[in-house]
Design a protein around this motif. Sequence first.
Motif, short mmCIF file in Angstrom:
data_model
loop_
_atom_site.label_atom_id
_atom_site.label_comp_id
_atom_site.label_asym_id
_atom_site.label_seq_id
_atom_site.Cartn_x
_atom_site.Cartn_y
_atom_site.Cartn_z
N TRP A 56 0.83 -1.21 0.00
CA TRP A 56 0.00 0.00 0.00
C TRP A 56 0.87 1.26 0.00
O TRP A 56 2.00 1.26 0.50
N ARG A 57 0.32 2.34 -0.56
CA ARG A 57 1.00 3.64 -0.60
C ARG A 57 0.09 4.70 0.03
O ARG A 57 -0.53 5.50 -0.68
N PRO A 58 -0.02 4.72 1.33
CA PRO A 58 -0.91 5.70 1.97
C PRO A 58 -0.30 7.11 1.94
O PRO A 58 0.92 7.29 1.79
N ASP A 59 -1.14 8.07 2.09
CA ASP A 59 -0.71 9.47 2.15
C ASP A 59 -0.28 9.77 3.59
O ASP A 59 -1.10 9.86 4.49
N LEU A 60 1.03 9.93 3.79
CA LEU A 60 1.55 10.13 5.13
C LEU A 60 1.19 11.49 5.71
O LEU A 60 1.27 11.68 6.93
N THR A 61 0.80 12.43 4.86
CA THR A 61 0.42 13.75 5.37
C THR A 61 -1.03 13.81 5.83
O THR A 61 -1.42 14.79 6.47
N ALA A 62 -1.81 12.77 5.50
CA ALA A 62 -3.23 12.77 5.87
C ALA A 62 -3.48 11.84 7.04
O ALA A 62 -4.50 11.14 7.09
N TYR A 63 -2.56 11.82 7.99
CA TYR A 63 -2.69 10.90 9.13
C TYR A 63 -3.82 11.28 10.07
O TYR A 63 -4.18 10.51 10.96
N ALA A 69 -5.16 6.75 8.46
CA ALA A 69 -4.45 6.28 9.65
C ALA A 69 -4.44 4.75 9.71
O ALA A 69 -3.42 4.14 10.08
N TYR A 70 -5.57 4.13 9.36
CA TYR A 70 -5.60 2.66 9.29
C TYR A 70 -4.65 2.15 8.23
O TYR A 70 -3.95 1.14 8.43
N ARG A 71 -4.58 2.80 7.09
CA ARG A 71 -3.67 2.36 6.03
C ARG A 71 -2.21 2.45 6.49
O ARG A 71 -1.41 1.55 6.25
N ILE A 72 -1.87 3.54 7.15
CA ILE A 72 -0.48 3.71 7.62
C ILE A 72 -0.12 2.64 8.65
O ILE A 72 0.96 2.03 8.59
N SER A 73 -1.01 2.40 9.60
CA SER A 73 -0.72 1.41 10.65
C SER A 73 -0.64 0.00 10.09
O SER A 73 0.24 -0.78 10.46
N LEU A 74 -1.55 -0.35 9.17
CA LEU A 74 -1.53 -1.70 8.59
C LEU A 74 -0.28 -1.91 7.75
O LEU A 74 0.32 -3.00 7.77
N LYS A 75 0.13 -0.90 7.01
CA LYS A 75 1.36 -1.05 6.23
C LYS A 75 2.57 -1.20 7.14
O LYS A 75 3.47 -2.02 6.88
N SER A 76 2.62 -0.42 8.22
CA SER A 76 3.73 -0.52 9.15
C SER A 76 3.80 -1.91 9.78
O SER A 76 4.89 -2.51 9.89
N LEU A 77 2.67 -2.46 10.19
CA LEU A 77 2.65 -3.79 10.78
C LEU A 77 3.03 -4.87 9.76
O LEU A 77 3.74 -5.83 10.10
N ALA A 78 2.57 -4.73 8.53
CA ALA A 78 2.91 -5.71 7.50
C ALA A 78 4.41 -5.69 7.19
O ALA A 78 5.04 -6.74 7.03
N ARG A 79 4.99 -4.50 7.09
CA ARG A 79 6.43 -4.42 6.85
C ARG A 79 7.21 -4.98 8.03
O ARG A 79 8.25 -5.64 7.85
N ARG A 80 6.73 -4.76 9.23
CA ARG A 80 7.38 -5.35 10.41
C ARG A 80 7.33 -6.87 10.35
O ARG A 80 8.32 -7.54 10.67
N TYR A 81 6.19 -7.41 9.96
CA TYR A 81 6.06 -8.86 9.86
C TYR A 81 7.04 -9.43 8.84
O TYR A 81 7.72 -10.44 9.09
#
Length: 272
Positions: A56-63, A69-81
């Motif tokens: 995913w490519r979420p907009d980091l400025t629209a947190y 915010a859900y897109r940013i958190s889900l991408k962060s968790l997936a990359r961590r996994y």
Amino acid sequence: MVESLRVLKVCRKTAVQARRIALQMIQTTIVCAPDRLRDPLRQMNRMQLIRTLAAWRPDLTAYLEVEEAYRISLKSLARRYLELHDEIADLDDMIEAIVKDLAPELLEQTAIGLNSAAQLLLTAGDNPERLRSEASFAALCGVSPVPASSGKTVRHRLNRGGDRAANSGGHIIKAPRHRSRSVPRDCYPSPKYACRSCEGRDCTSSGPGASDRRRHADRSNRGACDRQQICRPSCVLSPNMERRYVTAREMRVGPSGSAIRSRSQTTTSCCL
């Protein structure tokens, strides 16, 4: 070399725990996510889900927006996994190299995997003075029975001591060996529904001695199949592969193959 194996095993254990936590957080976050994000993810398996979220490519400025915010958190968790997954794979390669160097014949045994072999080597390396015999190593791993007799009763109980990590590794080794053995499984009577028709004798309910077996079935509800004898075809399975206890009227078949009319007295037979 054993100390190096220990350090790598501890690091791998923590990495596996962190990866499991990341996956649990992904699943719980998806449950609470808006429908527009959750619906496309319903039919995906685990790795498809992880790679989709990581791409995913979420907009980091629209947190400040909930969906972003859900897109940013889900991408962060997936990359961590995925990072933890790659880290565990690298640690497995190092552990495998050490195990093959120390005991290459151990991995050639049936149902002994990399982690179980590494744990047994760690247990043996920590306690070399306790490896006098197979019995001493069994006591060290907590797999030796402990006497618990009282009076005229002779019995044993499970060993709650020893190295519990080695005990877990031994159980992991034993379970697939028990399932994959070439000989058929003996007839193990259930505590509630014990096999009452084959006390070391023929499991069929017809032929010579059938009346004696039925009379014995009436007197006793507890019996055990001979460990060297497997139940004959008189033992049947229900369509859903469960035990089925049938009457003698259904089971008894004469020498010519025709059913014999008998009393409504029941006998039980068991499979598995």
